[in-house]
Enzyme design. Structure first.
Site, PDB file in Angstrom:
ATOM      1  N   CYS A  37       0.959  -0.951  -0.436  1.00  0.00           N
ATOM      2  CA  CYS A  37      -0.194  -0.002  -0.119  1.00  0.00           C
ATOM      3  C   CYS A  37       0.763   1.033  -0.283  1.00  0.00           C
ATOM      4  O   CYS A  37       2.047   1.118  -0.834  1.00  0.00           O
ATOM      5  CB  CYS A  37      -0.625  -0.172   1.256  1.00  0.00           C
ATOM      6  SG  CYS A  37      -2.271   0.725   1.216  1.00  0.00           S
ATOM      7  N   ASP A  69      -7.742  -3.314  -7.153  1.00  0.00           N
ATOM      8  CA  ASP A  69      -7.697  -2.625  -6.518  1.00  0.00           C
ATOM      9  C   ASP A  69      -8.278  -0.882  -6.901  1.00  0.00           C
ATOM     10  O   ASP A  69      -7.158  -0.299  -8.594  1.00  0.00           O
ATOM     11  CB  ASP A  69      -6.164  -1.997  -6.694  1.00  0.00           C
ATOM     12  CG  ASP A  69      -5.373  -1.673  -5.560  1.00  0.00           C
ATOM     13  OD1 ASP A  69      -6.838  -0.786  -5.652  1.00  0.00           O
ATOM     14  OD2 ASP A  69      -4.545  -1.719  -4.854  1.00  0.00           O
ATOM     15  N   HIS A 123      -6.956  -5.063  -2.896  1.00  0.00           N
ATOM     16  CA  HIS A 123      -5.927  -3.800  -2.710  1.00  0.00           C
ATOM     17  C   HIS A 123      -6.176  -4.885  -1.580  1.00  0.00           C
ATOM     18  O   HIS A 123      -6.964  -4.951  -1.284  1.00  0.00           O
ATOM     19  CB  HIS A 123      -6.493  -2.764  -3.195  1.00  0.00           C
ATOM     20  CG  HIS A 123      -5.386  -1.545  -1.627  1.00  0.00           C
ATOM     21  ND1 HIS A 123      -5.089  -1.554  -2.526  1.00  0.00           N
ATOM     22  CD2 HIS A 123      -5.483  -1.465  -0.683  1.00  0.00           C
ATOM     23  CE1 HIS A 123      -3.198  -0.515  -1.903  1.00  0.00           C
ATOM     24  NE2 HIS A 123      -4.212  -0.786  -0.250  1.00  0.00           N
TER      25      HIS A 123
END
Length: 244
Positions: free
Chosen positions: A125, A183, A214
């Site tokens: 991330c 994502d 994600h």
């Protein structure tokens, strides 16, 4: 390998930063991987990921990425309040401060008797972005970046023309980019933008896109994909063993 764990506070240009260190119990010198967390800092899934890497023969250093903005030891929950605070921190801390954090870790751990002096980076991330960003440092030999946010959009604070995408050509080592095609944080056009920049600058990179959401590496929550996670760990370990 059986591993050991320790806590170390190191001085950075913007204050003391606590790091968790995971490394083999067996004496020797091992390559160092700086493992950058999500916006929630060092949660239990991040700890487990770091331990997984360390058990394959690496010193894994996990810093508190927003140390200037929180009390020491802050870990945010995977809920709306934690997400809001983490995003606030993400959009507050300049990239230049992340740069000085990375330099401080390289300096400190490069002097430790259990480190071989070679460095890689990995992250998920925002941590994927920070692993990419850290690779701008010439002392980083290898980077493995998972669903890295905010590179394509240039939404993190920084000086003019000092954003990570613009500076892609400064990456000297090997870099791998891993994405989930479902994502929403990095849509197709965003991924294409990063890929094109890596191509234009002729970086040594590998590119993977999976049918995944994600945070598919995080072993908490309904987006976790265990099979893909194991595959990505193995790819990262193979890359670091080869390049470090």
């Amino acid at each position: 390998m059986i591993i050991q764990q320790a806590t170390q506070e190191i001085e950075t240009a913007t204050g003391a930063m606590r790091c968790q260190i995971y490394r083999p119990q067996t004496e020797g010198q091992y390559p160092c991987i700086i493992f950058y967390s999500e916006i929630f800092q060092i949660t239990t899934p991040i700890e487990r990921a770091a331990k997984t890497l360390a058990g394959h023969g690496f010193v894994v250093v996990t810093p508190e990425v927003f140390h200037e903005l929180n009390p020491v030891g802050t870990v945010l929950a995977y809920d709306d309040a934690g997400k809001d605070k983490g995003n606030q921190d993400k959009f507050t801390k300049p990239l230049e401060h992340h740069d000085s954090d990375t330099e401080a870790m390289i300096t400190f751990f490069g002097q430790q008797p259990y480190c071989s002096g070679t460095f890689g980076t990995m992250g998920v991330c925002i941590g994927g972005h920070l692993a990419y960003r850290a690779a701008l440092n010439s002392k980083i030999t290898s980077a493995f970046c998972l669903y890295a946010t905010d590179i394509h959009s240039n939404t993190l604070p920084c000086d003019e023309n000092n954003d990570s995408l613009t500076r892609t050509g400064d990456i000297k080592g090997e870099i791998t980019m891993v994405w989930g095609k479902q994502d929403p944080h990095v849509p197709l056009e965003g991924r294409q933008k990063i890929h094109q920049k890596l191509m234009e600058t002729e970086r040594n990179f590998t590119w993977h896109e999976f049918n995944a959401q994600h945070a598919f590496m995080r072993d908490e929550g309904d987006r976790y994909d265990p099979e893909l996670a194991i595959q990505c760990y193995q790819m990262a370990i193979n890359q670091f063993r080869r390049s470090l």
